[in-house]
Motif scaffolding. Structure first.
Motif, PDB file in Angstrom:
ATOM      1  N   GLU A 298       0.767  -1.088  -0.060  1.00 37.23           N
ATOM      2  CA  GLU A 298       0.057  -0.042   0.094  1.00 37.23           C
ATOM      3  C   GLU A 298       0.937   1.266   0.140  1.00 37.23           C
ATOM      4  O   GLU A 298       0.459   2.410  -0.706  1.00 37.23           O
ATOM      5  N   LEU A 299       2.006   1.221   0.713  1.00 39.68           N
ATOM      6  CA  LEU A 299       3.000   2.503   0.752  1.00 39.68           C
ATOM      7  C   LEU A 299       3.494   2.589  -0.662  1.00 39.68           C
ATOM      8  O   LEU A 299       3.448   3.815  -1.252  1.00 39.68           O
ATOM      9  N   TYR A 300       3.933   1.603  -1.163  1.00 37.89           N
ATOM     10  CA  TYR A 300       4.552   1.480  -2.743  1.00 37.89           C
ATOM     11  C   TYR A 300       3.433   2.084  -3.432  1.00 37.89           C
ATOM     12  O   TYR A 300       3.854   3.018  -4.705  1.00 37.89           O
ATOM     13  N   GLN A 301       2.300   1.688  -3.495  1.00 33.51           N
ATOM     14  CA  GLN A 301       1.128   2.254  -4.310  1.00 33.51           C
ATOM     15  C   GLN A 301       0.886   3.657  -4.199  1.00 33.51           C
ATOM     16  O   GLN A 301       0.560   4.336  -5.129  1.00 33.51           O
ATOM     17  N   LYS A 302       1.041   4.154  -2.867  1.00 40.46           N
ATOM     18  CA  LYS A 302       0.890   5.572  -2.861  1.00 40.46           C
ATOM     19  C   LYS A 302       2.058   6.428  -3.313  1.00 40.46           C
ATOM     20  O   LYS A 302       1.661   7.512  -3.603  1.00 40.46           O
ATOM     21  N   HIS A 303       3.074   5.836  -3.455  1.00 38.63           N
ATOM     22  CA  HIS A 303       4.339   6.832  -3.619  1.00 38.63           C
ATOM     23  C   HIS A 303       5.079   6.558  -4.971  1.00 38.63           C
ATOM     24  O   HIS A 303       6.080   7.216  -5.360  1.00 38.63           O
ATOM     25  N   THR A 304       4.748   5.214  -5.720  1.00 39.53           N
ATOM     26  CA  THR A 304       5.671   4.963  -6.590  1.00 39.53           C
ATOM     27  C   THR A 304       5.535   5.776  -7.945  1.00 39.53           C
ATOM     28  O   THR A 304       6.430   6.348  -8.520  1.00 39.53           O
ATOM     29  N   ARG A 305       4.257   6.307  -8.100  1.00 39.75           N
ATOM     30  CA  ARG A 305       4.186   7.294  -9.087  1.00 39.75           C
ATOM     31  C   ARG A 305       4.865   8.610  -8.853  1.00 39.75           C
ATOM     32  O   ARG A 305       5.728   9.103  -9.827  1.00 39.75           O
ATOM     33  N   GLU A 306       4.838   9.106  -7.776  1.00 41.30           N
ATOM     34  CA  GLU A 306       5.998  10.326  -7.193  1.00 41.30           C
ATOM     35  C   GLU A 306       7.465   9.960  -7.683  1.00 41.30           C
ATOM     36  O   GLU A 306       8.180  10.937  -8.289  1.00 41.30           O
ATOM     37  N   VAL A 307       7.858   8.834  -7.211  1.00 34.77           N
ATOM     38  CA  VAL A 307       9.081   8.384  -7.421  1.00 34.77           C
ATOM     39  C   VAL A 307       9.684   8.551  -8.921  1.00 34.77           C
ATOM     40  O   VAL A 307      10.351   8.918  -9.533  1.00 34.77           O
ATOM     41  N   LEU A 308       8.636   7.728  -9.858  1.00 33.98           N
ATOM     42  CA  LEU A 308       8.720   7.748 -11.168  1.00 33.98           C
ATOM     43  C   LEU A 308       8.844   9.043 -11.735  1.00 33.98           C
ATOM     44  O   LEU A 308       9.499   9.326 -12.795  1.00 33.98           O
ATOM     45  N   ASP A 309       8.067   9.982 -11.222  1.00 33.31           N
ATOM     46  CA  ASP A 309       7.920  11.227 -12.008  1.00 33.31           C
ATOM     47  C   ASP A 309       9.411  12.134 -11.686  1.00 33.31           C
ATOM     48  O   ASP A 309       9.810  12.631 -12.739  1.00 33.31           O
ATOM     49  N   ARG A 310       9.713  11.687 -10.424  1.00 33.36           N
ATOM     50  CA  ARG A 310      11.318  12.273 -10.330  1.00 33.36           C
ATOM     51  C   ARG A 310      12.468  11.679 -11.045  1.00 33.36           C
ATOM     52  O   ARG A 310      13.140  12.430 -11.754  1.00 33.36           O
ATOM     53  N   LEU A 311      12.473  10.402 -11.363  1.00 31.20           N
ATOM     54  CA  LEU A 311      13.212   9.622 -12.149  1.00 31.20           C
ATOM     55  C   LEU A 311      13.123  10.274 -13.672  1.00 31.20           C
ATOM     56  O   LEU A 311      14.239  10.221 -14.507  1.00 31.20           O
ATOM     57  N   LEU A 312      11.621  10.571 -14.223  1.00 35.48           N
ATOM     58  CA  LEU A 312      11.698  10.763 -15.366  1.00 35.48           C
ATOM     59  C   LEU A 312      12.328  12.254 -15.578  1.00 35.48           C
ATOM     60  O   LEU A 312      12.758  12.655 -16.881  1.00 35.48           O
ATOM     61  N   GLU A 313      12.385  13.124 -14.819  1.00 34.56           N
ATOM     62  CA  GLU A 313      12.864  14.439 -14.873  1.00 34.56           C
ATOM     63  C   GLU A 313      14.618  14.493 -15.108  1.00 34.56           C
ATOM     64  O   GLU A 313      15.034  15.152 -15.912  1.00 34.56           O
ATOM     65  N   THR A 314      14.858  13.179 -14.602  1.00 33.24           N
ATOM     66  CA  THR A 314      16.386  13.219 -14.476  1.00 33.24           C
ATOM     67  C   THR A 314      16.932  12.367 -15.500  1.00 33.24           C
ATOM     68  O   THR A 314      18.283  12.093 -15.646  1.00 33.24           O
ATOM     69  N   VAL A 315      16.104  11.393 -16.257  1.00 32.03           N
ATOM     70  CA  VAL A 315      16.392  10.263 -16.945  1.00 32.03           C
ATOM     71  C   VAL A 315      17.334  10.790 -18.185  1.00 32.03           C
ATOM     72  O   VAL A 315      17.230  11.805 -18.812  1.00 32.03           O
ATOM     73  N   GLY A 316      18.362  10.019 -18.568  1.00 30.48           N
ATOM     74  CA  GLY A 316      19.336  10.177 -19.558  1.00 30.48           C
ATOM     75  C   GLY A 316      20.843  10.493 -18.911  1.00 30.48           C
ATOM     76  O   GLY A 316      20.869  11.113 -18.180  1.00 30.48           O
ATOM     77  N   GLY A 317      21.868   9.788 -19.665  1.00 26.54           N
ATOM     78  CA  GLY A 317      23.076   9.937 -19.454  1.00 26.54           C
ATOM     79  C   GLY A 317      23.407   9.299 -17.880  1.00 26.54           C
ATOM     80  O   GLY A 317      24.459   9.466 -17.242  1.00 26.54           O
ATOM     81  N   TRP A 318      22.607   8.421 -17.607  1.00 24.90           N
ATOM     82  CA  TRP A 318      22.826   7.543 -16.363  1.00 24.90           C
ATOM     83  C   TRP A 318      24.020   6.569 -16.609  1.00 24.90           C
ATOM     84  O   TRP A 318      24.166   5.907 -17.512  1.00 24.90           O
ATOM     85  N   THR A 319      24.556   6.516 -15.534  1.00 21.88           N
ATOM     86  CA  THR A 319      25.696   5.598 -15.300  1.00 21.88           C
ATOM     87  C   THR A 319      25.209   4.480 -14.408  1.00 21.88           C
ATOM     88  O   THR A 319      24.124   4.692 -13.618  1.00 21.88           O
ATOM     89  N   GLU A 320      26.108   3.365 -14.100  1.00 20.92           N
ATOM     90  CA  GLU A 320      25.847   2.402 -13.181  1.00 20.92           C
ATOM     91  C   GLU A 320      25.816   2.788 -11.776  1.00 20.92           C
ATOM     92  O   GLU A 320      25.237   2.461 -10.602  1.00 20.92           O
TER      93      GLU A 320
END
Length: 410
Positions: A298-320
């Protein structure tokens, strides 16, 4: 002084001077340490004798200064969260220490930085005794004491760090968060003092009352969520951060402030050693219970979208080693069915990660994680009923690798 017999005599000398020396009022700052050292002695006889003498000294000082102390005696109210296992000293003892701290602290704090471990340990023990006896009177010296504790928290000797934790716990009982947080939070950045401020903060929070701590929770979480505090890979730093989080979860209600703590714990679970990652995952379960959820999903369902939104803003040029890449990997590993409800944004992120020019390791790892999700018997990606619509897009971003994933799935 390795012999307890010598330390016993020292406590007796300090006690006699404090009780009978004619001009003792001019030398309290020199006499008191002789006696107070014995209050935390390892030897039971020394400890009992020092405690007995200290109580006598306090009572006599109270009797001799009844007129000046009358108001304090009449309106004396103990803190609601007094350190467990400790007996509150009398008014006389507290007044004596409060009046002597100004003279004792400079030399004591210098000894905390001595090149030998033994003086540092004795200084840390004496500081704990002084804080406990100074009670709320330690407030005016809070900045000096906290500066010294930040230094001593990085000591190589575990026994000294243990005393630092005790000092921090006592301070948390006597200082409101509105006093100690402005002195501690600016030091949290990893490039400044490393994990030492986190060690001190955990001890302060442990000693603080929930009623005073809860209103300060948004500021505290905001400081912990800063990138140079939250997204740090050092094991010692993450271990200290987890200690702060566990203490906060035990004391405060996170139902209205859960996202940043979720984000922080998810990063540690995604980037740390097995031991710290396990503690972080347990922290996520505890955060879920703290917020009133029966299951961590339930906690993941509550916050997964917001985490993904943040990741989408920074995606590109990632390294390991990119924090965002590690967070994505942790989310794909731990979020389960919550990802099935956010396939659109997950697809955008994976598509961006697997285009030409991106790091091959990042591309391969994302596709491998996707393969595991598609092969899961519980079919977490199908939880939202959107898999059929988004599967063609998921498998088209990097043809030769995606076809291999699709082949293994079918």
């Amino acid at each position: 002084m390795d012999l307890p017999q010598v330390r016993l005599v020292l406590a007796e000398v300090g006690g006699r001077l404090a009780l009978h020396m004619p001009d003792r009022y001019s030398y309290w700052h020199r006499i008191l340490p002789l006696l107070l050292f014995g209050l935390k002695d390892e030897d039971k006889d020394v400890r009992c004798k020092a405690t007995q003498l200290w109580e006598q000294v306090g009572r006599k000082y109270e009797e001799e200064n009844m007129d000046q102390l009358k108001q304090e005696i009449d309106f004396d109210v103990p803190p609601s969260d007094y350190p467990p296992g400790e007996v509150r000293p009398g008014i006389g003892c507290r007044s004596l220490v409060q009046r002597s701290l100004y003279h004792i602290l400079p030399g004591l704090l210098t000894d905390l930085d001595d090149w030998q471990a033994s003086p540092r340990l004795h200084a840390a023990k004496l500081l704990a005794v002084l804080i406990l006896n100074a009670d709320s009177g330690v407030t005016q010296y809070a900045e000096k004491v906290l500066t010294a504790l930040h230094l001593a928290a990085g000591d190589k000797e575990a026994s000294i760090v243990k005393q630092v934790n005790e000092c921090g716990h006592f301070l948390g009982c006597f200082l409101p968060p509105s006093v100690f947080l402005p002195l501690v939070l600016p030091r949290l950045g990893a490039g400044y003092h490393g994990e030492r401020p986190l060690v001190v903060l955990a001890a302060l929070v442990e000693g603080s009352s929930t009623a005073l701590l809860q209103p300060c929770l948004p500021d505290l979480i905001s400081a912990l969520g800063e990138e140079d505090v939250a997204l740090v890979f050092g094991e010692a730093h993450q271990e200290a951060l987890l200690c702060v989080i566990r203490t906060l979860l035990n004391k405060c209600d996170f139902s209205e402030n859960s996202f940043k703590m979720f984000y922080l714990l998810l990063f540690i679970a995604s980037s740390s050693s097995v031991e710290n990652a396990t503690v972080a995952q347990e922290g996520l379960r505890e955060l879920s219970r703290n917020c009133g959820h029966e299951e961590v999903q339930e906690l993941y369902q509550k916050h997964t979208r917001e985490v993904l939104d943040r990741l989408l803003e920074t995606v590109g040029g990632w390294t390991e080693g990119s924090p965002s890449f590690l967070l994505l990997g942790g989310l794909m590993k731990l979020a389960g069915p919550a990802l099935g409800h956010e396939l659109e944004i997950l697809t955008k992120i994976l598509t961006a990660c697997t285009t030409k020019g991106e790091d091959p390791f990042v591309c391969l790892h994302c596709l491998t994680q996707l393969r595991h999700l598609l092969l899961e018997e519980s079919q977490p990606l199908a939880a939202g009923g959107q898999l059929e619509a988004w599967l063609p897009v998921l498998v088209s971003s990097e043809a030769h690798l995606c076809l291999n994933v699709l082949f293994q799935v079918t």
